[in-house]
Design a protein around this motif. Sequence first.
Motif, short mmCIF file in Angstrom:
data_model
loop_
_atom_site.label_atom_id
_atom_site.label_comp_id
_atom_site.label_asym_id
_atom_site.label_seq_id
_atom_site.Cartn_x
_atom_site.Cartn_y
_atom_site.Cartn_z
N ARG A 135 0.83 -1.20 0.00
CA ARG A 135 0.00 0.00 0.00
C ARG A 135 0.86 1.26 0.00
O ARG A 135 0.56 2.23 -0.70
CB ARG A 135 -0.92 -0.01 1.22
N ARG A 136 1.94 1.23 0.74
CA ARG A 136 2.82 2.39 0.79
C ARG A 136 3.49 2.63 -0.55
O ARG A 136 3.59 3.77 -1.01
CB ARG A 136 3.87 2.17 1.88
N CYS A 137 3.92 1.53 -1.21
CA CYS A 137 4.54 1.67 -2.54
C CYS A 137 3.53 2.22 -3.53
O CYS A 137 3.85 3.07 -4.37
CB CYS A 137 5.07 0.32 -3.01
N THR A 138 2.28 1.75 -3.47
CA THR A 138 1.25 2.24 -4.39
C THR A 138 1.01 3.72 -4.18
O THR A 138 0.93 4.49 -5.15
CB THR A 138 -0.06 1.45 -4.16
N LYS A 139 0.92 4.15 -2.92
CA LYS A 139 0.72 5.57 -2.65
C LYS A 139 1.91 6.40 -3.13
O LYS A 139 1.74 7.48 -3.68
CB LYS A 139 0.50 5.77 -1.15
N THR A 140 3.12 5.89 -2.95
CA THR A 140 4.33 6.61 -3.38
C THR A 140 4.35 6.77 -4.89
O THR A 140 4.67 7.83 -5.42
CB THR A 140 5.58 5.85 -2.91
N GLN A 141 4.01 5.71 -5.64
CA GLN A 141 3.97 5.79 -7.11
C GLN A 141 2.93 6.78 -7.56
O GLN A 141 3.15 7.56 -8.47
CB GLN A 141 3.70 4.40 -7.68
N ASP A 142 1.75 6.79 -6.95
CA ASP A 142 0.71 7.73 -7.32
C ASP A 142 1.18 9.16 -7.10
O ASP A 142 0.95 10.04 -7.93
CB ASP A 142 -0.56 7.47 -6.50
N CYS A 143 1.87 9.40 -5.98
CA CYS A 143 2.38 10.74 -5.70
C CYS A 143 3.43 11.15 -6.73
O CYS A 143 3.47 12.29 -7.18
CB CYS A 143 2.97 10.80 -4.29
N THR A 146 1.73 12.02 -10.01
CA THR A 146 1.06 13.31 -9.90
C THR A 146 2.07 14.45 -9.94
O THR A 146 1.85 15.47 -10.59
CB THR A 146 0.28 13.36 -8.57
#
Length: 220
Positions: A135-143, A146
Amino acid sequence: MTVTGYLGKTVTINCSYPAEFETNHKYFYRLDGQYFFILINTNSTKKGRFSISDDRRSKVVSVRISDVRGDDGGVYFCAVGIREKSVGFYTLFTRMQLIPAPGSSVIINIIIIIAVSVCAVLLLIGGLTLIFYKRRCTKTQDCSITSRGSGKNDTNEHEYENDLPGNQNIIRMGQIYHNLKSDTNQSDSVYQSLDLRSKEPDSVYHSLKPNTNPIMSGRP
């Protein structure tokens, strides 16, 4: 004396008695508070989990308790029954304390249960850690996506602001023109004719002298 009985196993309690009581009946008592309870005697050699035998030669009475349980712990007495005329009484001659203890099989089972529990906890922790990491990796990639998208838009807007009106969608590179003599012998030369009437605002004009090496000129 103290006797240790292992849970689930059979424990044997031996009581020695004086020779004068060789022919008397033997009894096995348990103390419960202030009262004595007869568990078994030599009139009936087996009763439930209890069995008794009398070796008159060695003057020893043996009591066996099978399948020892936790509530078997306590204080026990060996006794002799005596009858004189119409009066009967019991003489207590041995006192012992039975202490139940886990057997080897019980200890092994406990160790196995503890090991399985520890493995289950470790697997649970590992699974939760992996889920959190994903989940943390997914959030980091999305950021990151963006941020890159925002930076690109800002750059394009900046470029559009510095460009002339109507030319926002045109990207041009500076053109390079070379004017060389026709009698040059250089094989790598580039021959181009310049149109002096060109109105291209981004053009850069250079004249090269004869018998010189071509120089690439341009405007970034």
